[in-house]
Scaffold this motif. Structure first.
Motif, PDB file in Angstrom:
ATOM      1  N   UNK A   4       0.809  -1.225   0.000  1.00 17.49           N
ATOM      2  CA  UNK A   4       0.000   0.000   0.000  1.00 17.49           C
ATOM      3  C   UNK A   4       0.840   1.271   0.000  1.00 17.49           C
ATOM      4  N   UNK A   5       1.884   1.293   0.815  1.00 14.06           N
ATOM      5  CA  UNK A   5       2.709   2.505   0.910  1.00 14.06           C
ATOM      6  C   UNK A   5       3.355   2.827  -0.433  1.00 14.06           C
ATOM      7  N   UNK A   6       3.834   1.799  -1.125  1.00 13.47           N
ATOM      8  CA  UNK A   6       4.478   2.025  -2.420  1.00 13.47           C
ATOM      9  C   UNK A   6       3.448   2.472  -3.461  1.00 13.47           C
ATOM     10  N   UNK A   7       2.265   1.870  -3.439  1.00 11.54           N
ATOM     11  CA  UNK A   7       1.210   2.276  -4.361  1.00 11.54           C
ATOM     12  C   UNK A   7       0.836   3.739  -4.107  1.00 11.54           C
ATOM     13  N   UNK A   8       0.703   4.109  -2.842  1.00 10.34           N
ATOM     14  CA  UNK A   8       0.358   5.492  -2.505  1.00 10.34           C
ATOM     15  C   UNK A   8       1.416   6.456  -3.037  1.00 10.34           C
ATOM     16  N   UNK A   9       2.682   6.097  -2.896  1.00 12.19           N
ATOM     17  CA  UNK A   9       3.765   6.946  -3.417  1.00 12.19           C
ATOM     18  C   UNK A   9       3.670   7.106  -4.929  1.00 12.19           C
ATOM     19  N   UNK A  10       3.405   6.001  -5.624  1.00 13.54           N
ATOM     20  CA  UNK A  10       3.301   6.055  -7.086  1.00 13.54           C
ATOM     21  C   UNK A  10       2.110   6.895  -7.531  1.00 13.54           C
ATOM     22  N   UNK A  11       0.975   6.718  -6.862  1.00 11.62           N
ATOM     23  CA  UNK A  11      -0.209   7.505  -7.203  1.00 11.62           C
ATOM     24  C   UNK A  11       0.080   8.983  -6.987  1.00 11.62           C
ATOM     25  N   UNK A  12       0.656   9.325  -5.842  1.00 13.41           N
ATOM     26  CA  UNK A  12       0.965  10.729  -5.544  1.00 13.41           C
ATOM     27  C   UNK A  12       1.952  11.309  -6.556  1.00 13.41           C
ATOM     28  N   UNK A  13       2.958  10.527  -6.943  1.00 13.04           N
ATOM     29  CA  UNK A  13       3.938  11.004  -7.927  1.00 13.04           C
ATOM     30  C   UNK A  13       3.279  11.232  -9.288  1.00 13.04           C
ATOM     31  N   UNK A  14       2.410  10.327  -9.695  1.00 13.98           N
ATOM     32  CA  UNK A  14       1.698  10.489 -10.969  1.00 13.98           C
ATOM     33  C   UNK A  14       0.866  11.764 -10.965  1.00 13.98           C
ATOM     34  N   UNK A  15       0.085  11.937  -9.902  1.00 12.66           N
ATOM     35  CA  UNK A  15      -0.783  13.110  -9.807  1.00 12.66           C
ATOM     36  C   UNK A  15       0.056  14.390  -9.803  1.00 12.66           C
ATOM     37  N   UNK A  16       1.161  14.376  -9.061  1.00 14.03           N
ATOM     38  CA  UNK A  16       2.041  15.548  -9.001  1.00 14.03           C
ATOM     39  C   UNK A  16       2.611  15.892 -10.373  1.00 14.03           C
ATOM     40  N   UNK A  17       2.799  14.876 -11.217  1.00 12.16           N
ATOM     41  CA  UNK A  17       3.341  15.095 -12.564  1.00 12.16           C
ATOM     42  C   UNK A  17       2.245  15.319 -13.617  1.00 12.16           C
ATOM     43  N   UNK A  18       0.995  15.429 -13.163  1.00 15.32           N
ATOM     44  CA  UNK A  18      -0.098  15.703 -14.092  1.00 15.32           C
ATOM     45  C   UNK A  18      -0.641  14.486 -14.804  1.00 15.32           C
ATOM     46  N   UNK A  19      -0.332  13.302 -14.301  1.00 16.72           N
ATOM     47  CA  UNK A  19      -0.815  12.062 -14.906  1.00 16.72           C
ATOM     48  C   UNK A  19      -2.028  11.535 -14.143  1.00 16.72           C
ATOM     49  N   UNK A  20      -2.842  10.754 -14.808  1.00 17.03           N
ATOM     50  CA  UNK A  20      -3.969  10.094 -14.170  1.00 17.03           C
ATOM     51  C   UNK A  20      -3.591   8.628 -13.946  1.00 17.03           C
ATOM     52  N   UNK A  21      -3.398   8.228 -12.700  1.00 18.93           N
ATOM     53  CA  UNK A  21      -3.013   6.831 -12.431  1.00 18.93           C
ATOM     54  C   UNK A  21      -4.138   5.852 -12.781  1.00 18.93           C
ATOM     55  N   UNK A  22      -3.764   4.715 -13.330  1.00 16.53           N
ATOM     56  CA  UNK A  22      -4.675   3.610 -13.603  1.00 16.53           C
ATOM     57  C   UNK A  22      -4.335   2.555 -12.567  1.00 16.53           C
ATOM     58  N   UNK A  23      -5.232   2.363 -11.599  1.00 14.89           N
ATOM     59  CA  UNK A  23      -4.966   1.469 -10.470  1.00 14.89           C
ATOM     60  C   UNK A  23      -5.906   0.277 -10.541  1.00 14.89           C
ATOM     61  N   UNK A  24      -5.343  -0.929 -10.564  1.00 12.57           N
ATOM     62  CA  UNK A  24      -6.157  -2.140 -10.560  1.00 12.57           C
ATOM     63  C   UNK A  24      -6.286  -2.663  -9.145  1.00 12.57           C
ATOM     64  N   UNK A  25      -7.515  -3.095  -8.823  1.00  9.84           N
ATOM     65  CA  UNK A  25      -7.770  -3.697  -7.523  1.00  9.84           C
ATOM     66  C   UNK A  25      -8.447  -5.044  -7.722  1.00  9.84           C
ATOM     67  N   UNK A  26      -8.386  -5.878  -6.671  1.00 10.40           N
ATOM     68  CA  UNK A  26      -9.062  -7.171  -6.719  1.00 10.40           C
ATOM     69  C   UNK A  26      -9.859  -7.452  -5.453  1.00 10.40           C
ATOM     70  N   UNK A  27      -9.777  -6.531  -4.482  1.00 12.69           N
ATOM     71  CA  UNK A  27     -10.468  -6.740  -3.210  1.00 12.69           C
ATOM     72  C   UNK A  27     -10.889  -5.403  -2.624  1.00 12.69           C
ATOM     73  N   UNK A  28     -11.883  -5.429  -1.764  1.00  7.26           N
ATOM     74  CA  UNK A  28     -12.381  -4.212  -1.144  1.00  7.26           C
ATOM     75  C   UNK A  28     -11.291  -3.513  -0.334  1.00  7.26           C
ATOM     76  N   UNK A  29     -10.406  -4.286   0.294  1.00  3.41           N
ATOM     77  CA  UNK A  29      -9.312  -3.691   1.073  1.00  3.41           C
ATOM     78  C   UNK A  29      -8.399  -2.851   0.177  1.00  3.41           C
ATOM     79  N   UNK A  30      -8.190  -3.285  -1.059  1.00  4.89           N
ATOM     80  CA  UNK A  30      -7.370  -2.503  -1.999  1.00  4.89           C
ATOM     81  C   UNK A  30      -8.008  -1.145  -2.245  1.00  4.89           C
TER      82      UNK A  30
END
Length: 148
Positions: A4-30
């Protein structure tokens, strides 16, 4: 697959760079742990990435997780993988997904354009109002916001 921590970092970096992250999940916890979901395309993967998506699809996963995905308010909610027919795609769109990610079924289709038209036709016929709305204009469908 990512902690989770690494995913959060990647999402934040994408958003900061003006990108829209495409995040795949398989469970409600994700989904529950996803930060900045409103800036992401959130896709429920109907297959298991751990077996390289070679096993059977679980379309029920998308249907089961739709409410949790919608609660997070993603820019776009997608049902991904294992969508084997226009009827299945239309069912997912009718359930409330903004989009479907289809690969193999289109590659195997004799006429991919016809396949896509059948999805669009099925969705339109199910969404057609019994009587025209006041003023004769069809209601606008919710669109994902453009950009980050």
């Amino acid at each position: 697959v990512l902690p989770r921590a690494q995913l959060a970092e990647l999402v934040e970096a994408c958003v900061a760079d003006g990108l829209t992250p495409f995040v795949e999940i398989t469970a409600e916890a994700d989904c529950a742990g996803l930060r900045l979901a409103g800036r992401c395309v959130v896709a429920v993967n109907n297959k298991d990435i751990r077996d390289r998506e070679r096993g059977p699809a679980r379309i029920g996963r998308s249907l089961d997780l739709l409410a949790a995905v919608r609660d997070r308010g993603p820019a776009c909610a997608v049902s991904a993988s294992g969508i084997d027919s226009p009827a299945t795609a239309a069912r997912l769109l009718d359930a409330g997904y903004d989009a479907v990610l289809v690969g193999t079924a289109l590659l195997r289709a004799a006429d991919p354009g016809d396949w896509a038209r059948r999805v669009a036709g099925a969705v339109r016929s199910r969404r057609a109002p019994a009587t025209p709305p006041a003023g004769g204009a069809a209601p606008a469908r919710r669109r994902a916001p453009a950009g980050p």
